[in-house]
Design a protein around this motif. Structure first.
Motif, mmCIF file in Angstrom:
data_model
loop_
_atom_site.group_PDB
_atom_site.id
_atom_site.type_symbol
_atom_site.label_atom_id
_atom_site.label_comp_id
_atom_site.label_asym_id
_atom_site.label_seq_id
_atom_site.Cartn_x
_atom_site.Cartn_y
_atom_site.Cartn_z
ATOM 1 N N ASP A 1 -7.622 -17.667 12.665
ATOM 2 C CA ASP A 1 -6.362 -17.145 12.131
ATOM 3 C C ASP A 1 -6.488 -16.663 10.680
ATOM 4 O O ASP A 1 -5.536 -16.122 10.129
ATOM 5 C CB ASP A 1 -5.273 -18.219 12.208
ATOM 6 C CG ASP A 1 -4.805 -18.445 13.635
ATOM 7 O OD1 ASP A 1 -4.969 -17.530 14.460
ATOM 8 O OD2 ASP A 1 -4.290 -19.533 13.930
ATOM 9 N N ARG B 1 -11.870 -11.641 11.575
ATOM 10 C CA ARG B 1 -11.372 -13.009 11.730
ATOM 11 C C ARG B 1 -12.528 -13.984 11.506
ATOM 12 O O ARG B 1 -13.620 -13.799 12.057
ATOM 13 C CB ARG B 1 -10.750 -13.200 13.111
ATOM 14 C CG ARG B 1 -9.443 -12.439 13.297
ATOM 15 C CD ARG B 1 -8.856 -12.643 14.691
ATOM 16 N NE ARG B 1 -7.557 -11.977 14.823
ATOM 17 C CZ ARG B 1 -6.394 -12.527 14.532
ATOM 18 N NH1 ARG B 1 -6.356 -13.796 14.107
ATOM 19 N NH2 ARG B 1 -5.265 -11.863 14.657
ATOM 20 N N PRO C 1 -1.997 -11.131 16.783
ATOM 21 C CA PRO C 1 -2.286 -12.431 17.402
ATOM 22 C C PRO C 1 -2.741 -12.354 18.852
ATOM 23 O O PRO C 1 -3.475 -13.230 19.315
ATOM 24 C CB PRO C 1 -0.952 -13.170 17.283
ATOM 25 C CG PRO C 1 -0.277 -12.566 16.092
ATOM 26 C CD PRO C 1 -0.671 -11.124 16.118
ATOM 27 N N ARG D 1 5.581 -15.245 11.736
ATOM 28 C CA ARG D 1 4.121 -15.287 11.581
ATOM 29 C C ARG D 1 3.746 -14.388 10.411
ATOM 30 O O ARG D 1 4.587 -13.645 9.894
ATOM 31 C CB ARG D 1 3.420 -14.819 12.852
ATOM 32 C CG ARG D 1 3.698 -13.376 13.210
ATOM 33 C CD ARG D 1 2.983 -12.959 14.485
ATOM 34 N NE ARG D 1 3.586 -13.578 15.640
ATOM 35 C CZ ARG D 1 4.500 -12.975 16.404
ATOM 36 N NH1 ARG D 1 4.919 -11.753 16.079
ATOM 37 N NH2 ARG D 1 5.012 -13.581 17.439
ATOM 38 N N GLU E 1 3.095 -5.297 19.896
ATOM 39 C CA GLU E 1 3.014 -6.106 18.672
ATOM 40 C C GLU E 1 3.074 -5.219 17.437
ATOM 41 O O GLU E 1 3.755 -5.538 16.454
ATOM 42 C CB GLU E 1 1.733 -6.935 18.661
ATOM 43 C CG GLU E 1 1.776 -8.169 19.529
ATOM 44 C CD GLU E 1 0.522 -9.001 19.359
ATOM 45 O OE1 GLU E 1 0.621 -10.142 18.865
ATOM 46 O OE2 GLU E 1 -0.560 -8.504 19.709
#
Length: 371
Positions: A363, A357, A247, A287, A33
C-alpha cells in the motif's frame, strides 16, 4: 463519495447557476476507480468554489455524464451538454474517449479542459477551445524511457493490444530508445496467451516487459504468468499507463502487483494547498487519493478562474481563454502554452514521477525517478 452524480434531467434550468459539464468513466468497461477519483476532485473543488461565493455570486454546478470509456457516448454527451448551455466541459480519463470529446467541443466552439488523458493528438488540428492538464504522452513516456535506461534496460518487450493510445506509446518508446541504444520488441496479446508471452520473453532476451494492455484483463493474467515463470525471475514488469495506481490492482494481484513501475503525476512533496486538498479527498474517498483526484480538483480551479475573469456564462464561450490562466493548483502553478507537436493548449509544468508499490508494504508507493 458523499454525493452521487446528478442523473440526466435533474439539472437546474432557471439560469441561476453557472454549469460545467463533467465527463467521467463511472461504469465498465471504463476504468471506474479512475472515474471515481476524478469526480471526487471535481466535486470537492466545486463545493469550495461555492463556499467562497461561486462565480460572481452565482453557484457553480457540475453536470455529470458517464462516458463508460465509449468515444461515441462521450461525443453525444458533449452535444447534450452544449444544448444544456454549459459554460465549459471538463474531465475524462481515457485518451481515446477524450479525443472524441475534444473533436466535438472544437466543432461546437465549446471550451474543454481535459483533466487526465495524455494522448498527444487530442485534436487533428490546433484549436483554441481545448486545453489539457495532464502531461502529453510523448513527454511522460520519455521520462519513463529515461528511467528504464538509467536502470540498465536496453532490450524492452511491450505486450500490446490494438489501440491508438497503445500504438502511440509503443512508437514513442521505440523512437526515444533507438538512438540511445535501446530496442523494443512488440508482443501482440491477441495472438499470444500469457504462457506464450513468457516463452517469447525468454526467446527475446528482454530485461523488461511493459504492459500496454487493459486492466484487469489481460494485465492481471500476464503479471501472474510472468511472476510464476522461473525463467523470468529477473525480468522487470512495468506499466507506464498507471494500472497499479488504484487499489484494485493490489487487491487482484497481492504481492505480485508490487515492484511494477508506473507513471504518476504528483510532486515529491505537496505544498499547503495540495496537502489540505489531499486530506479532504482522503476523507471523501475513504482512502488515499490518486493523482487523478488532484487533476480533477485542479480542473475546476482553472475553469473557475476563467469564468471569474470573463464574468458571464455566455462570455466564457469566447475562444482562447487558456493563455490568460495563471492559478495555483494542488501540484504547482498552472499556466498553458502552445507546445510543438501538441494541438491543444498544454500545461507543461505538471510533475512526473515513476513510482511502484513497495514489495514489503504494497500500500506504500516508492518514488523511483522524477522527470
Amino acid at each position: 463519495m458523499n454525493a452521487p452524480p446528478s442523473p440526466p434531467g435533474t439539472e437546474r434550468t432557471d439560469g441561476s447557476s453557472v454549469r460545467i459539464g463533467a465527463l467521467v468513466p463511472l461504469t465498465r468497461p471504463g476504468w471506474v476507480e479512475a472515474g471515481q477519483h476524478l469526480l471526487a476532485g471535481l466535486e470537492l473543488a466545486v463545493r469550495e468554489v461555492n463556499d467562497a461565493g461561486g462565480i460572481g455570486g452565482r453557484p457553480l454546478e457540475l453536470v455529470v455524464r458517464d462516458t463508460a470509456a465509449d468515444p461515441q457516448r462521450a461525443a453525444a454527451a458533449v452535444d447534450e451538454l452544449a444544448h444544456l448551455g454549459v459554460a465549459a466541459v471538463a474531465g475524462e480519463y481515457h485518451s481515446v474517449v477524450a479525443r472524441a470529446a475534444a473533436a466535438r467541443a472544437d466543432a461546437l466552439g465549446l471550451p474543454f479542459l481535459c483533466s487526465s488523458a495524455v494522448l498527444d493528438a487530442l485534436t487533428e488540428q490546433p484549436t483554441p477551445w481545448v486545453a489539457r492538464l495532464a502531461p502529453a504522452q510523448s513527454h511522460g513516456w520519455q521520462v519513463y524511457a529515461d528511467f528504464l535506461l538509467g536502470a540498465g534496460h536496453r532490450r524492452i518487450a511491450v505486450a500490446t493490444q490494438p489501440s491508438v493510445y497503445w500504438a502511440s506509446g509503443t512508437r514513442i518508446l521505440r523512437e526515444y530508445l533507438a538512438p540511445r541504444g535501446g530496442t523494443v520488441v512488440e508482443l501482440d496479446v491477441r495472438a499470444l496467451d500469457p504462457a506464450a508471452v513468457c516463452d517469447e520473453l525468454v526467446e527475446s532476451g528482454a530485461t523488461a516487459l511493459l504492459l500496454l494492455v487493459g486492466h484487469p484483463d489481460p494485465a492481471v493474467p500476464l503479471v501472474q504468468a510472468v511472476r510464476r515463470d522461473r525463467r523470468l525471475t529477473e525480468i522487470v514488469i512495468g506499466a507506464p499507463a498507471g494500472q497499479p495506481e488504484f487499489p484494485a490492482w493490489a487487491a487482484l494481484l497481492g504481492g505480485d502487483g508490487a515492484a511494477v513501475p508506473f507513471l504518476r503525476y504528483l510532486p515529491e512533496r505537496l505544498g499547503p494547498l495540495g496537502a489540505r486538498v489531499g486530506a479532504a479527498l482522503r476523507e471523501r474517498l475513504g482512502r488515499a487519493p490518486s493523482f487523478v483526484a488532484f487533476e480533477g480538483y485542479d480542473t475546476v480551479v482553472v475553469l473557475a478562474d476563467v469564468l471569474r475573469a470573463q464574468g458571464d456564462e455566455d462570455e466564457a464561450r469566447v475562444g482562447g481563454p487558456w493563455p490568460r490562466v495563471a492559478v495555483e493548483g494542488t501540484r504547482g502553478q498552472i499556466r498553458f502554452s502552445r507546445t510543438p507537436g501538441i494541438s491543444v493548449w498544454q500545461w507543461t509544468g505538471a510533475p512526473i514521477q515513476v513510482v511502484d508499490r513497495d514489495p514489503a508494504e504494497p500500500d506504500r508507493f516508492r518514488v523511483l525517478h522524477a522527470g
